[in-house]
Design a protein around this motif. Sequence first.
Motif, PDB file in Angstrom:
ATOM      1  N   TYR A  65       0.935  -1.159   0.070  1.00  0.00           N
ATOM      2  CA  TYR A  65      -0.182   0.074   0.170  1.00  0.00           C
ATOM      3  C   TYR A  65       0.948   1.172  -0.038  1.00  0.00           C
ATOM      4  N   GLY A  66       1.801   1.345   0.840  1.00  0.00           N
ATOM      5  CA  GLY A  66       2.921   2.348   0.978  1.00  0.00           C
ATOM      6  C   GLY A  66       3.708   2.551  -0.326  1.00  0.00           C
ATOM      7  N   ARG A  67       4.013   1.696  -0.820  1.00  0.00           N
ATOM      8  CA  ARG A  67       4.797   1.403  -2.390  1.00  0.00           C
ATOM      9  C   ARG A  67       3.733   2.103  -3.387  1.00  0.00           C
ATOM     10  N   SER A  68       2.322   1.738  -3.518  1.00  0.00           N
ATOM     11  CA  SER A  68       1.546   2.017  -4.540  1.00  0.00           C
ATOM     12  C   SER A  68       1.281   3.834  -4.041  1.00  0.00           C
ATOM     13  N   LYS A  69       0.930   3.994  -2.820  1.00  0.00           N
ATOM     14  CA  LYS A  69       1.051   5.538  -2.579  1.00  0.00           C
ATOM     15  C   LYS A  69       2.120   6.301  -2.984  1.00  0.00           C
ATOM     16  N   ALA A  70       3.364   5.937  -2.805  1.00  0.00           N
ATOM     17  CA  ALA A  70       4.499   6.568  -3.253  1.00  0.00           C
ATOM     18  C   ALA A  70       4.589   6.738  -4.684  1.00  0.00           C
TER      19      ALA A  70
END
Length: 309
Positions: A138-143
């Motif tokens: 999730y964090g990677r996708s938002k990044a």
Amino acid sequence: MSRERPIPSNGIVVLGASGMLGRAWRELLEELGINSRFLGRDECDITDAASIRRAIDGWPIVVNCAAYTDVDGAEAFEDEATRINGEAVAVLGAACIETGARLVHYSTDYVFNGQRDWAPATAPPYRTDEPRDPVNAYGRSKAVGESLLEPLIDSGKLDALIIRTSWVYAPWGKNFVLTIAKLASERDELTVVNDQYGRPTSALGLAETTLTLLENLVEPGIWHATDGGRCAWFDFATAIAEKTESGCVVKPCGSDQFPRPAKRPAFSVLDLSETEEVIGPMSPWEDRLDQVLIQAGLANKRRLRKARK
Ligand SMILES: NC(=O)c1ccc[n+]([C@@H]2O[C@H](COP(=O)([O-])OP(=O)(O)OC[C@H]3O[C@@H](n4cnc5c(N)ncnc54)[C@H](OP(=O)(O)O)[C@@H]3O)[C@@H](O)[C@H]2O)c1
């Protein structure tokens, strides 16, 4: 908060309006009588460029609350999360360049790795300019979403605010406060992790803070917006159990005792200094929690006030 500069009379269109934050925007803009339109996924799918163009046409401000937000689910569906939180955001940014709209896009504390060498109670919060290093899908996708918008903003082509927030909750939707309040009303005892620190954020407070940033015509770029103070999930749960007078005892545990598909950052307190410089101090999270519990009919205003004296 000051409300000096009115936003353009042709107003604000909110995408992802059926979600928790989208609904907070609706409550706020309708209460203030600001011209606005609220589009859920059925009316505007942000992975569809034509749908975006139809939705934003003629609106000077576009607020994107649409996102893939299932943190554990993203571990198995990272491509889908990245399509919505990454690629679609770039298409939205390009559409806003074409129409000349100011874009507000939300991002997350989970773009950081949460590894600080200090004790969580005193560790320095994450500044807006610190490097992204997410520890889950999730964090990677938002990044990805942030990193696709940033060059458009830096080149001066796109006027956008990327607003990072954390631990969002509301009197509606699926969130930690409503979940803990329900469990606390049903059980004598609950166990909650005591080794992840962050800043809770009321969705209504976040919509208000964002509107005030817009009214103050702040510079395009990354901004942080959460409630004030910091706590562990255990502290947050304890406050919920107490304020709802559940009688439930909340006990601390470590994340290792509560394994989940997605790893969480241990420390994700966002630095608010730039935002507070513009609009003043954020309300303490305990005060915002009181407001939301009262609004949800889960706590009594008079008794909460008495308990704080
Ligand atoms: N909640 C938190 O703790 C938290 C923390 C940090 C940052 N944020 C960020 O804050 C923002 C708002 O989150 P939230 O808590 O309001 O999440 P939410 O309640 O899950 O709302 C997200 C909304 O986006 C919709 N959506 C999903 N895919 C879409 C698509 N392709 N096109 C249009 N709409 C789509 C969802 O519809 P469906 O329900 O139909 O899928 C849902 O209504 C997000 O950017 C999120 O990453 C949230």
